[in-house]
Design a protein around this motif. Structure first.
Motif, mmCIF file in Angstrom:
data_model
loop_
_atom_site.group_PDB
_atom_site.id
_atom_site.type_symbol
_atom_site.label_atom_id
_atom_site.label_comp_id
_atom_site.label_asym_id
_atom_site.label_seq_id
_atom_site.Cartn_x
_atom_site.Cartn_y
_atom_site.Cartn_z
ATOM 1 N N ALA A 40 -38.967 -1.760 -26.285
ATOM 2 C CA ALA A 40 -37.637 -1.224 -26.580
ATOM 3 C C ALA A 40 -37.711 0.265 -26.884
ATOM 4 O O ALA A 40 -38.563 0.712 -27.647
ATOM 5 N N GLU A 41 -36.852 1.049 -26.245
ATOM 6 C CA GLU A 41 -36.796 2.484 -26.486
ATOM 7 C C GLU A 41 -36.104 2.745 -27.823
ATOM 8 O O GLU A 41 -35.184 2.009 -28.202
ATOM 9 N N PRO A 42 -36.530 3.788 -28.575
ATOM 10 C CA PRO A 42 -35.859 4.099 -29.841
ATOM 11 C C PRO A 42 -34.417 4.500 -29.598
ATOM 12 O O PRO A 42 -34.109 5.222 -28.651
ATOM 13 N N THR A 43 -33.549 4.057 -30.447
ATOM 14 C CA THR A 43 -32.133 4.379 -30.301
ATOM 15 C C THR A 43 -31.857 5.796 -30.776
ATOM 16 O O THR A 43 -32.672 6.418 -31.466
ATOM 17 N N ALA A 44 -30.686 6.309 -30.394
ATOM 18 C CA ALA A 44 -30.294 7.654 -30.813
ATOM 19 C C ALA A 44 -30.193 7.738 -32.324
ATOM 20 O O ALA A 44 -30.561 8.740 -32.936
ATOM 21 N N LYS A 45 -29.727 6.660 -32.949
ATOM 22 C CA LYS A 45 -29.607 6.643 -34.398
ATOM 23 C C LYS A 45 -30.971 6.755 -35.062
ATOM 24 O O LYS A 45 -31.154 7.502 -36.034
ATOM 25 N N ALA A 46 -31.974 6.025 -34.499
ATOM 26 C CA ALA A 46 -33.322 6.089 -35.063
ATOM 27 C C ALA A 46 -33.918 7.487 -34.915
ATOM 28 O O ALA A 46 -34.612 7.984 -35.804
ATOM 29 N N HIS A 95 -32.242 10.343 -34.776
ATOM 30 C CA HIS A 95 -31.576 11.227 -35.736
ATOM 31 C C HIS A 95 -32.115 11.002 -37.146
ATOM 32 O O HIS A 95 -32.286 11.962 -37.911
ATOM 33 N N GLN A 96 -32.385 9.741 -37.490
ATOM 34 C CA GLN A 96 -32.940 9.461 -38.804
ATOM 35 C C GLN A 96 -34.318 10.082 -38.967
ATOM 36 O O GLN A 96 -34.652 10.624 -40.023
#
Length: 233
Positions: free
Chosen positions: A30-36, A38-39
């Motif tokens: 799974a690719e890291p999400t945009a939210k992850a 930014h965090q």
């Protein structure tokens, strides 16, 4: 000859397939999400801010130590001899490790080339944005020279720390943030800017302002930097 193929089984005797043997490594990651992302960026920025805060505290502590050392040297220094010595180019000579003080108790106006008010009991205020010091090094034989200036500045209420840009004989030495209390600014002059030993030191102050303009007092003078001492080592 019979060929024996090795098979692997789980704890219940069931034959494992290839994906199960490799722990399912063939499944897509799974690719890291945009939210992850930014965090993660926010966390790195917070760590960077913390490190910068520590560096600023360390720099402030070193300024306090240098200010104390030079204050002790200033208090212990003998009064200047009458009869200032001059270089062939007409610059007042400063002796190494003998601080030059700019209070009204000493007549060191020869070092104040331009942009200065009259000396006061604590030191001398600069006028407007540009202040110039001039001095000659005693028996200069080449090499780097350390110049220490004890400075302060007037800061309007709520304003950020102002800065000065310093150049010696046209050679840019750096920008320095000032405080309202005395601090020591160390300048390292390379041989390429010293020449024969005559120094013209230009200091450009970022935010000259008068106490009257910001409602602090009735003093209408537009202050640049405040100069307490010059020391060459």
């Amino acid at each position: 000859m019979a060929c024996h193929l090795e098979t692997r089984k789980d704890c219940r005797g069931r034959v494992l397939n290839e994906d199960e043997e490799t722990g399912g490594s063939s499944l897509p990651v799974a690719e890291p999400t945009a939210k992850a992302l930014h965090q993660r960026i926010d966390l790195l920025e917070a760590k960077l801010d913390f490190c910068l805060s520590l560096l600023d505290r360390l720099n402030h502590f070193s300024e306090l130590v240098l200010a104390e050392v030079h204050a002790q040297r200033r208090d212990a220094a003998p009064a200047s001899e009458s009869g200032q010595r001059w270089s062939p180019a007409g610059y007042p000579i400063v002796r190494r490790n003998e601080p030059v003080r700019f209070t009204n108790a000493f007549d060191n106006s020869a070092f104040l080339a331009s942009g200065w008010f009259e000396p006061e009991p604590w030191g001398t205020w600069g006028h407007d944005a540009l202040q110039v010091l001039r001095f000659a090094l005693e028996d200069y034989k080449g090499g780097y020279v350390d110049v220490h200036l004890t400075l302060q500045c007037f800061i309007a209420p709520g304003a950020d720390r102002p800065t000065i840009d310093v150049a010696a004989n046209g050679y840019f030495l750096g920008s320095f943030a000032l405080r309202s209390m005395p601090q020591v600014v160390r300048l390292r002059l390379p041989p390429s800017c010293i020449g024969e030993g005559d120094i013209s030191l230009h200091m450009t102050f970022s935010t000259p302002v008068s106490p009257l303009a910001v409602g602090v007092s009735q003093d209408p003078r537009i202050f640049g930097i405040g100069l307490l001492m010059l020391d060459v080592s």
